[in-house]
Enzyme design. Structure first.
Site, PDB file in Angstrom:
ATOM      1  N   GLN A 233      40.495  51.776  37.905  1.00  0.00           N
ATOM      2  CA  GLN A 233      39.454  50.983  37.237  1.00  0.00           C
ATOM      3  C   GLN A 233      40.113  49.975  36.296  1.00  0.00           C
ATOM      4  OE1 GLN A 233      35.897  53.697  35.992  1.00  0.00           O
ATOM      5  NE2 GLN A 233      37.729  54.978  35.973  1.00  0.00           N
TER       6      GLN A 233
ATOM      7  N   VAL B 166      42.473  46.955  34.796  1.00  0.00           N
ATOM      8  CA  VAL B 166      42.760  45.576  35.218  1.00  0.00           C
ATOM      9  C   VAL B 166      44.157  45.160  34.755  1.00  0.00           C
ATOM     10  CG1 VAL B 166      40.323  44.906  35.289  1.00  0.00           C
ATOM     11  CG2 VAL B 166      41.594  44.630  33.150  1.00  0.00           C
TER      12      VAL B 166
ATOM     13  N   HIS C  96      38.122  47.109  39.716  1.00  0.00           N
ATOM     14  CA  HIS C  96      37.467  46.255  38.716  1.00  0.00           C
ATOM     15  C   HIS C  96      38.177  44.925  38.557  1.00  0.00           C
ATOM     16  CE1 HIS C  96      35.422  49.951  36.650  1.00  0.00           C
ATOM     17  NE2 HIS C  96      34.832  49.609  37.788  1.00  0.00           N
TER      18      HIS C  96
ATOM     19  N   CYS D  19      40.783  24.641  45.594  1.00  0.00           N
ATOM     20  CA  CYS D  19      39.923  23.472  45.885  1.00  0.00           C
ATOM     21  C   CYS D  19      40.137  22.335  44.898  1.00  0.00           C
ATOM     22  CB  CYS D  19      38.448  23.901  45.871  1.00  0.00           C
ATOM     23  SG  CYS D  19      37.803  24.270  44.218  1.00  0.00           S
TER      24      CYS D  19
END
Ligand code: APR
Length: 238
Positions: free
Chosen positions: A94, A96, A112, A142
């Site tokens: 969980q 990060v 997560h 992009c």
């Protein structure tokens, strides 16, 4: 039917408690992150829409901290288990932070998201990310400016790689939960998914909300309990 000499399929779930002894704050313990800031302000899409700068600042500070911490004995023990386990294995975190990756874990899901990635709100591309995300960040895919967000799963959003997670839970014969309070779903529901089919063990500083659902609960710091548990597994199965 799995033969008795086949190494059982293992699923490990970790939470913020496994990174505590590396120096990273948990969320709900004394001094935890959710005592410093409100979840609604920094861990929801609405909070990001209201004040994106505050959200960038929160995750930028946590990302910067990663340069000051290293994997601890618990992360390293799980990476050794991943390396040497002859059976199916999946580590679901969980967290990060990048401490499991840096410890060498490979069969790993960051359910997560990760501080080491950012996501474009325009083209949805996820890009590796060092340094700060800002209101002027440009999407590497992009080229759009000003629409990057941390690749973190916020409350009300779908965790990542759920299909892979539930496929692993469906085959799981040993479920190990480490350093999580059992407050947040779907992770808090994984033990119920495997109960009755898998041996379930919790290694935690104090009993989690779901402790009564586990076959076995061992209390203590992860850097003591995890290496000991892994050594026992590898002694039998390596
Ligand atoms: N060793 C083992 N366990 C520990 C240690 C330690 N050294 N220190 C703390 N713990 C345990 C605590 O007892 C607690 O049960 O780790 C758990 C941390 O709980 P939380 O702070 O709630 O963190 P976590 O369970 O990972 O939170 C889940 O909630 O806010 C969201 O997305 C966020 O991923 C997070 C999720």
């Amino acid at each position: 039917m799995v033969s008795t000499d086949a190494a059982p399929a293992i699923v490990v779930l970790t939470g913020a408690g496994i990174s505590k002894e590396s120096g990273l704050a948990t969320f709900r313990c004394e001094g935890g992150a959710w005592q410093q800031v409100r979840i609604e302000d920094v861990a929801t899409p609405e909070g990001f829409s209201r004040n994106p700068q505050r959200v960038h600042d929160f995750y930028n500070a946590r990302r910067a901290q990663l340069a000051e911490v290293t994997p601890n004995a618990a992360h390293l023990a799980l990476a050794e288990l991943d390396r040497h386990w002859p059976g199916d294995f999946l580590l679901i975190t969980q967290n990060v932070d990048d401490l499991h990756e840096r410890a060498g874990s490979r069969r790993l899901v960051n359910m997560h998201g990760s501080l080491r990635r950012a996501r474009c709100l325009g083209c949805e591309a996820v890009s590796p990310w060092e340094g700060n995300t800002t209101l002027d960040s440009r999407c590497p895919a992009c080229g759009e400016v000003g629409i990057m967000r941390p690749d973190i799963v916020w409350f009300g959003e779908m965790p990542q790689q759920l299909e892979r997670i539930y496929a692993a839970l469906g085959q799981c014969e040993l479920f190990l939960s480490i350093g999580t309070s059992g407050h947040v779903y779907p992770a808090a529901g994984f033990v119920a998914e495997v109960q009755g089919r898998a041996r379930t063990v919790e290694l935690n500083l104090e009993p989690s909300k779901g402790a009564s659902l586990f076959d076995e609960v061992r209390q203590g710091p992860a850097t003591e309990l995890v290496p000991e548990f892994v050594a026992g597994l590898l002694a039998r199965w390596r």
